[in-house]
Design a protein around this motif. Structure first.
Motif, PDB file in Angstrom:
ATOM      1  N   GLU A  87       0.798  -1.228  -0.023  1.00 24.06           N
ATOM      2  CA  GLU A  87      -0.067   0.183   0.179  1.00 24.06           C
ATOM      3  C   GLU A  87       0.905   1.211  -0.121  1.00 24.06           C
ATOM      4  OE1 GLU A  87      -3.495   2.058   2.798  1.00 24.06           O
ATOM      5  OE2 GLU A  87      -3.016   0.058   3.075  1.00 24.06           O
TER       6      GLU A  87
ATOM      7  N   THR B 231      -5.426  -2.424  -7.581  1.00 26.81           N
ATOM      8  CA  THR B 231      -4.911  -2.286  -6.261  1.00 26.81           C
ATOM      9  C   THR B 231      -5.755  -0.844  -5.952  1.00 26.81           C
ATOM     10  OG1 THR B 231      -2.878  -1.238  -7.023  1.00 26.81           O
ATOM     11  CG2 THR B 231      -2.851  -3.421  -6.173  1.00 26.81           C
TER      12      THR B 231
ATOM     13  N   GLY C  79      -5.618   3.440  -5.489  1.00 23.95           N
ATOM     14  CA  GLY C  79      -4.770   4.192  -4.868  1.00 23.95           C
ATOM     15  C   GLY C  79      -4.102   5.244  -5.631  1.00 23.95           C
TER      16      GLY C  79
ATOM     17  N   GLN D 196       0.914   4.094  -2.950  1.00 27.51           N
ATOM     18  CA  GLN D 196       0.695   5.540  -2.539  1.00 27.51           C
ATOM     19  C   GLN D 196       1.665   6.559  -2.880  1.00 27.51           C
ATOM     20  OE1 GLN D 196      -0.109   5.376   1.679  1.00 27.51           O
ATOM     21  NE2 GLN D 196      -2.359   4.837   1.355  1.00 27.51           N
TER      22      GLN D 196
END
Length: 537
Positions: A273, A299, A301, A277
């Motif tokens: 993650e 995913t 983001g 990001q």
């Protein structure tokens, strides 16, 4: 200006991955940044420069190996060490200051300096025969390791105490230490040489370090890189290889700058993650394959930026030579196959080999570690024996025996052989001899796929990819038990094989060099918004 930020690191350290000439390279040097720099240099797409964050004293040799020797670059460690030289220098270990009565012993791998009957130094060489490292000894224990820059000076020296590394010093061209990095990671600055060098439009500037000690080398790099970034223009674009080593650093420094992140194979986990990001804060994400692009889209983001698939490799028509060989070679990658899948695949491959005596299986691996070939052959041999086939089908060829000396075991043909290929040249040489490509890995090897398209080789995969269209240049094999049926389709019917070859060449026309150029021009024009860096202008 477009700046490429590569991920050329040694095991997540701020160092190059230069190898001694006698040590076999275990991984390829070619990645997405190498291919991008080659593309931009050969086709003059726009002005560019390599932004090097690793300590790379042999960087000129690296550029030469990648056929981009003239590529412009800026090195953060050159700035730290105050290096002004740009050209390589010819120098010999004989020119170093050796103690009187030193005797040199030439071994097959290195040169050993003997002093009073004891080993005083061991001189190591790079792939081009240039001295790159001198290890100094006292009473049989290493005391110092000098690492030489290909421009003719000691770039770094590592000091050992009781045979263990104590610290390393980064030196100027004149041999004055600039930074000292200790084993716990903290870095000390020489108070008598506490400035780094930055080239600006006004000329060279020597800027003092802000601290006397730093917690890590990354902190030093961040300070120097931040100073250099202030000399760039706001409209400049940075194309950074997505890599965990420098991603947090670039996330801090390139905020509000025009940034492209390049995703290549599994170099960075797209399931992490924090990594996704960080990528999302760039203006564009370029992936090497549609599989990585789809994974990135799943995913989430990174909804705000542009995402595009631009393969690092182009397709070039280069028909293979498989029809000229007396055997039909089946290229079968094994690196990412689960042991149980490999064992099951061997069972069905062996069943087909029993039908087709001209077929051979090339077990392809990019892992060049010592013993890797034996490990693969052992696993395949055990699977063959378990399923009632001769285990001798999988063994090394004994080239030391003449034909009339062959015993009963040697008269059994070798049906499974291992192909260890690391660099592009060895991979291409191997692929040219293959009649068919079978890849049961997910996702399949991208470079092998592109090579097969250019050489007109049919593909048998577990899923559809951008380089394999079912019924045209390949077939889907979702169940391993269908392997024999798919092999028969191409290896026992030359018409089917010829059709796949023609369709491969047709598919390759959509992924040529010109296609990659147009894709990159579109990306640059989309985020550039500046005539000064418009692609092709």
């Amino acid at each position: 200006m477009l700046y490429f930020i590569p991920a050329w690191y040694l095991k997540n350290e701020w160092k190059e991955n230069e190898q001694l000439w006698h040590i076999r390279r275990t991984q390829t040097e070619t990645d997405d940044t190498v291919k991008q720099v080659q593309l931009f240099q050969r086709n003059h797409i726009c002005g560019y420069e390599i932004l090097l964050l690793s300590h790379a004293p042999n960087f000129r040799h690296f550029l030469h190996r990648q056929s981009v020797f003239r590529a412009p670059y800026w090195s953060v460690f050159d700035a730290i060490q105050g290096v002004r030289r740009r050209k390589q220098a010819m120098f010999s270990f004989h020119n170093l200051n050796w103690p009187r009565d030193t005797e040199f012993v030439y071994t097959p791998f290195s040169v050993i300096a003997m002093l009073l009957g004891e080993m005083y130094a061991n001189i190591e060489f790079g792939e081009y025969g240039n001295p790159i490292q001198v290890d100094l000894y006292r009473n049989g224990q290493i005391t110092r390791k000098n690492i030489y820059d290909d421009r003719g000076f000691i770039s770094c020296t590592e000091v050992y105490e009781n045979g263990k590394k104590a610290y390393e010093q980064y030196l100027t061209e004149k041999g004055v230490w600039k930074l000292c990095r200790f084993t716990d990671g903290h870095v000390a600055v020489n108070p008598h040489s506490s400035r780094y060098l930055i080239r600006t439009l006004r000329g060279e500037e020597e800027i003092p370090f802000l601290k006397n000690t730093y917690t890590s080398m990354e902190e030093v790099i961040e300070e120097v890189l931040a100073s250099w970034l202030r000399t760039t223009r706001q409209e400049d674009i940075f194309c950074a290889a997505a890599h965990g080593q420098h991603l947090p650093l670039l996330d801090r420094l390139l905020e509000n700058r025009r940034t492209i992140f390049s995703v290549f194979q599994n170099r960075l986990s797209l399931k992490d993650e924090k990594s996704v990001q960080a990528l999302s804060r760039g203006d564009c994400i370029v992936t090497d394959s549609e599989d990585n692009l789809e994974l990135l889209l799943r995913t989430g983001g990174a909804e705000k930026n542009t995402k595009v698939n631009i393969p690092p490799y182009d397709t070039r028509v280069d028909p293979g030579i498989s029809l000229q060989l007396p055997v039909q070679k089946i290229l079968f990658p094994v690196d990412h196959l689960a042991p149980e899948d490999l064992a099951e695949a061997v069972k069905y491959l062996a069943a087909y080999l029993e039908e087709n005596k001209d077929a051979r299986v090339c077990l392809f691996t990019r892992n060049a570690d010592f013993g890797r070939e034996d490990a693969i052959l052992k696993q395949v041999s055990e699977s063959l024996e378990k399923n009632g086939y001769p285990p001798e089908w999988a063994r090394k060829a004994d080239r030391s025996k003449a034909e009339f000396w062959l015993d009963a075991e040697d008269q059994i043909p070798i049906m499974f052989m291992v192909e260890q290929c690391v660099d592009e040249l060895s991979v291409s040489k191997c692929v040219r001899q293959q009649r068919i490509f079978v890849d049961l890995e997910e996702p399949p090897d991208l470079f092998l796929q592109i090579s097969c398209v250019g050489m007109g080789i049919p593909q048998i995969l577990r899923s559809v990819t951008q380089y394999m269209r079912p019924g045209r240049n390949g077939r889907i094999c979702r169940d391993i038990s269908q392997l024999g049926e798919n092999l028969r389709y191409y290896l026992e019917n030359l018409n089917n094989w010829n059709t796949a070859m023609i369709q491969s060449f047709e598919l390759g026309k959509t992924h040529t060099t010109q296609y990659l150029i147009e894709q990159w021009k579109e990306v640059i024009d989309r985020i550039g918004h500046s005539k000064s860096i418009t692609a092709g202008k």
